[in-house]
Design a protein around this motif. Structure first.
Motif, mmCIF file in Angstrom:
data_model
loop_
_atom_site.group_PDB
_atom_site.id
_atom_site.type_symbol
_atom_site.label_atom_id
_atom_site.label_comp_id
_atom_site.label_asym_id
_atom_site.label_seq_id
_atom_site.Cartn_x
_atom_site.Cartn_y
_atom_site.Cartn_z
ATOM 1 N N ALA A 21 0.852 -1.192 0.000
ATOM 2 C CA ALA A 21 0.000 0.000 0.000
ATOM 3 C C ALA A 21 0.883 1.236 0.000
ATOM 4 C CB ALA A 21 -0.912 -0.001 1.225
ATOM 5 N N SER A 22 0.266 2.367 -0.279
ATOM 6 C CA SER A 22 0.985 3.640 -0.265
ATOM 7 C C SER A 22 0.275 4.633 0.629
ATOM 8 C CB SER A 22 1.052 4.246 -1.676
ATOM 9 O OG SER A 22 1.780 3.436 -2.539
ATOM 10 N N GLY A 23 1.084 5.527 1.207
ATOM 11 C CA GLY A 23 0.564 6.698 1.889
ATOM 12 C C GLY A 23 0.794 7.900 0.992
ATOM 13 N N ARG A 24 0.226 9.012 1.344
ATOM 14 C CA ARG A 24 0.351 10.218 0.513
ATOM 15 C C ARG A 24 1.704 10.912 0.693
ATOM 16 N NH1 ARG A 24 -4.604 10.875 -1.497
ATOM 17 N NH2 ARG A 24 -6.363 10.128 -0.290
ATOM 18 N N ASN A 25 2.308 10.742 1.872
ATOM 19 C CA ASN A 25 3.584 11.378 2.203
ATOM 20 C C ASN A 25 4.190 10.611 3.377
ATOM 21 O OD1 ASN A 25 2.275 12.372 4.609
ATOM 22 N ND2 ASN A 25 1.399 13.997 3.346
ATOM 23 N N ALA A 26 5.345 11.027 3.856
ATOM 24 C CA ALA A 26 6.027 10.302 4.934
ATOM 25 C C ALA A 26 5.187 10.252 6.213
ATOM 26 C CB ALA A 26 7.391 10.925 5.213
ATOM 27 N N ILE A 27 4.505 11.336 6.529
ATOM 28 C CA ILE A 27 3.660 11.351 7.734
ATOM 29 C C ILE A 27 2.539 10.334 7.598
ATOM 30 C CG2 ILE A 27 2.046 12.757 9.081
ATOM 31 C CD1 ILE A 27 3.864 15.185 8.342
ATOM 32 N N SER A 28 1.933 10.275 6.433
ATOM 33 C CA SER A 28 0.851 9.317 6.179
ATOM 34 C C SER A 28 1.362 7.875 6.243
ATOM 35 C CB SER A 28 0.240 9.602 4.808
ATOM 36 O OG SER A 28 -0.666 8.610 4.441
#
Length: 118
Positions: free
Chosen positions: A40-47
């Motif tokens: 899966a992916s997050g939108r950015n490092a925080i996500s």
């Protein structure tokens, strides 16, 4: 909990938290290290970090703990090893660069998962 049930539960947790492009690959016939990859992916490092923490917290409530975790500090590619399921949570740039789906898909091993947004 059966392994397939676990990987689907993990995918649902990530989906509900807003993960992008969730894919489940059955790799048990290709390697002896695990049965499934959940990608899966997050939108950015925080996500990416938030997705990882939420998944770990929700599974820990049920007594399911990772054997190992890598990449949490940088939060560009976090790997959570749950023995029969290895979870890969990527920053979009790392996901595009490494493209591990290309390495592990054989045309028959993608497990259907319907996102709540689909």
């Amino acid at each position: 909990m059966e392994t397939r049930e676990l990987v689907l539960k993990m995918a649902k947790i990530l989906d509900e938290k807003g993960a992008l492009d969730i894919q489940i690959l059955d790799v048990g016939h290709m390697t002896s290290i695990t049965d499934y990859f959940l990608i899966a992916s997050g939108r950015n490092a925080i996500s990416v970090r938030s997705l990882s923490e939420d998944l770990e917290d929700k599974l820990a409530e049920e007594g399911v703990l990772p054997r190992r975790r890598e990449g949490v500090r940088e939060s560009r590619w976090i790997v959570l090893d749950y023995a029969n399921v290895i979870v890969h949570i990527f920053h979009p740039e790392e996901r595009a660069y490494y493209n591990i789906e290309r390495l592990w898909q054989d045309g028959t091993n993608q497990v259907p998962f319907a996102s709540v947004e689909a």
